[in-house]
Design a protein around this motif. Structure first.
Motif, mmCIF file in Angstrom:
data_model
loop_
_atom_site.group_PDB
_atom_site.id
_atom_site.type_symbol
_atom_site.label_atom_id
_atom_site.label_comp_id
_atom_site.label_asym_id
_atom_site.label_seq_id
_atom_site.Cartn_x
_atom_site.Cartn_y
_atom_site.Cartn_z
ATOM 1 N N UNK A 168 0.827 -1.217 0.000
ATOM 2 C CA UNK A 168 0.000 0.000 0.000
ATOM 3 C C UNK A 168 0.859 1.265 0.000
ATOM 4 N N UNK A 169 2.138 1.093 -0.254
ATOM 5 C CA UNK A 169 3.086 2.199 -0.191
ATOM 6 C C UNK A 169 3.566 2.556 -1.590
ATOM 7 N N UNK A 170 3.478 3.827 -1.961
ATOM 8 C CA UNK A 170 3.883 4.266 -3.299
ATOM 9 C C UNK A 170 5.365 4.626 -3.374
ATOM 10 N N UNK A 171 6.097 4.436 -2.281
ATOM 11 C CA UNK A 171 7.514 4.753 -2.277
ATOM 12 C C UNK A 171 8.343 3.502 -2.477
ATOM 13 N N UNK A 172 9.296 3.574 -3.411
ATOM 14 C CA UNK A 172 10.199 2.451 -3.635
ATOM 15 C C UNK A 172 11.434 2.934 -4.376
ATOM 16 N N UNK A 173 12.411 2.079 -4.471
ATOM 17 C CA UNK A 173 13.637 2.400 -5.205
ATOM 18 C C UNK A 173 13.307 2.550 -6.691
ATOM 19 N N UNK A 174 13.740 3.664 -7.280
ATOM 20 C CA UNK A 174 13.440 3.913 -8.688
ATOM 21 C C UNK A 174 14.005 2.834 -9.600
ATOM 22 N N UNK A 175 15.053 2.188 -9.161
ATOM 23 C CA UNK A 175 15.668 1.134 -9.977
ATOM 24 C C UNK A 175 14.765 -0.079 -10.139
ATOM 25 N N UNK A 176 13.750 -0.194 -9.295
ATOM 26 C CA UNK A 176 12.846 -1.339 -9.375
ATOM 27 C C UNK A 176 11.806 -1.185 -10.482
ATOM 28 N N UNK A 177 11.674 0.022 -11.013
ATOM 29 C CA UNK A 177 10.697 0.240 -12.071
ATOM 30 C C UNK A 177 11.221 -0.299 -13.402
ATOM 31 N N UNK A 178 10.342 -0.977 -14.122
ATOM 32 C CA UNK A 178 10.691 -1.504 -15.437
ATOM 33 C C UNK A 178 9.703 -0.970 -16.467
ATOM 34 N N UNK A 179 10.232 -0.607 -17.634
ATOM 35 C CA UNK A 179 9.378 -0.148 -18.717
ATOM 36 C C UNK A 179 8.707 -1.363 -19.342
ATOM 37 N N UNK A 180 7.386 -1.452 -19.151
ATOM 38 C CA UNK A 180 6.655 -2.621 -19.637
ATOM 39 C C UNK A 180 5.817 -2.326 -20.883
ATOM 40 N N UNK A 181 5.509 -1.058 -21.104
ATOM 41 C CA UNK A 181 4.663 -0.739 -22.253
ATOM 42 C C UNK A 181 5.068 0.617 -22.822
ATOM 43 N N UNK A 182 5.111 0.682 -24.142
ATOM 44 C CA UNK A 182 5.478 1.935 -24.806
ATOM 45 C C UNK A 182 4.800 1.965 -26.166
#
Length: 256
Positions: A168-182
């Motif tokens: 329920x937390x919107x804070x995380x390490x930015x490195x964990x984000x992956x581009x899944x759709x473009x």
């Protein structure tokens, strides 16, 4: 007799050298020489100073020299046009500044509305799906982008941080984000790289149904707002400078 000859005679009569006159008028000696041999003409201000220095009237200097009279007339017309331009420039700049501010306000209103609408759509979509599984929601997302209110969006990227279920937390390490759709609007002349450098609207992260953090980045054609902001800054600065110049000119003229 041409004005050059008259200036030379007047200087010799006053027992002044070209060097002495050049120092008084704060010009080079070669300039004085050019005036006297007729290679060039003095401007009106220099002509007035020479008239006072040699104790000879302007009428006497200018009489019989039609070329000099034409030059002074042309100079006067040019100066008047420049003065008019400087006078009207602050007004023009002010109108451009107000128009720019008006356009920016309308653009920002449209921009903010687009952000809010996109956030609501993405929030609803995210709550329905595990956003790490693009194939499950791809068609629905593209249907959203085809809506009339989103026609200005030329590209979109969706980044997802794969989190533990129930997050329920919107804070995380930015490195964990992956581009899944473009995707990019096929009608857009710009490539994705140019769009990403020039456009964009603010996005708000949200959570999907499994607690994964979803970051979406739409790129909109409303980037003209930023160009108009630059125009407003330039017109405001130009208007202030030209107003300052016109005040200085009027002050100098009042001193004469």
């Amino acid at each position: 007799m041409k004005i050059g000859s008259k200036l030379k005679q007047a200087r010799l009569k006053s027992e002044l050298t070209q060097e002495k006159v050049s120092n008084i008028l704060n010009v080079s000696r070669s300039t004085i020489s050019s005036w006297e041999v007729g290679r060039s003409y003095p401007d009106l201000e220099s002509l007035v100073l020479l008239s006072d220095l040699y104790n000879i009237s302007l009428d006497s200097l200018l009489r019989e020299d039609s070329d000099m009279i034409k030059k002074l007339s042309l100079d006067s017309r040019i100066i008047n046009k420049i003065n008019k331009f400087i006078y009207y420039l602050p007004i023009i700049s002010f109108i451009v500044l107000l128009s720019s501010i008006f356009y920016i306000n309308i653009g920002n209103s449209t921009y903010n509305k687009l952000c809010e609408q996109m956030y609501e759509e993405m929030k609803v979509l995210s709550l329905k799906y595990d956003m790490t599984k693009v194939s499950n929601y791809k068609n629905e997302l593209e249907n959203i982008l085809n809506k009339n209110e989103f026609k200005s969006i030329k590209a979109i990227e969706i980044y997802v941080a794969d989190m533990k279920t129930g997050n329920k937390n919107l804070e995380t390490d930015k490195n964990k984000f992956k581009l899944l759709y473009e995707t990019v609007d096929p009608k857009s002349k710009e490539g994705i790289a140019l769009l990403k450098n020039s456009l964009g609207i603010l996005s708000t992260d949200t959570l999907d149904k499994d607690g994964n953090i979803v970051h979406y980045q739409p790129y909109s054609k409303n980037y003209n707002i930023y160009r108009v902001e630059g125009l407003a800054l330039i017109s405001g600065t130009l208007g202030f400078i030209s107003l300052l110049i016109s005040i200085i000119i009027k002050f100098k003229n009042s001193k004469k």
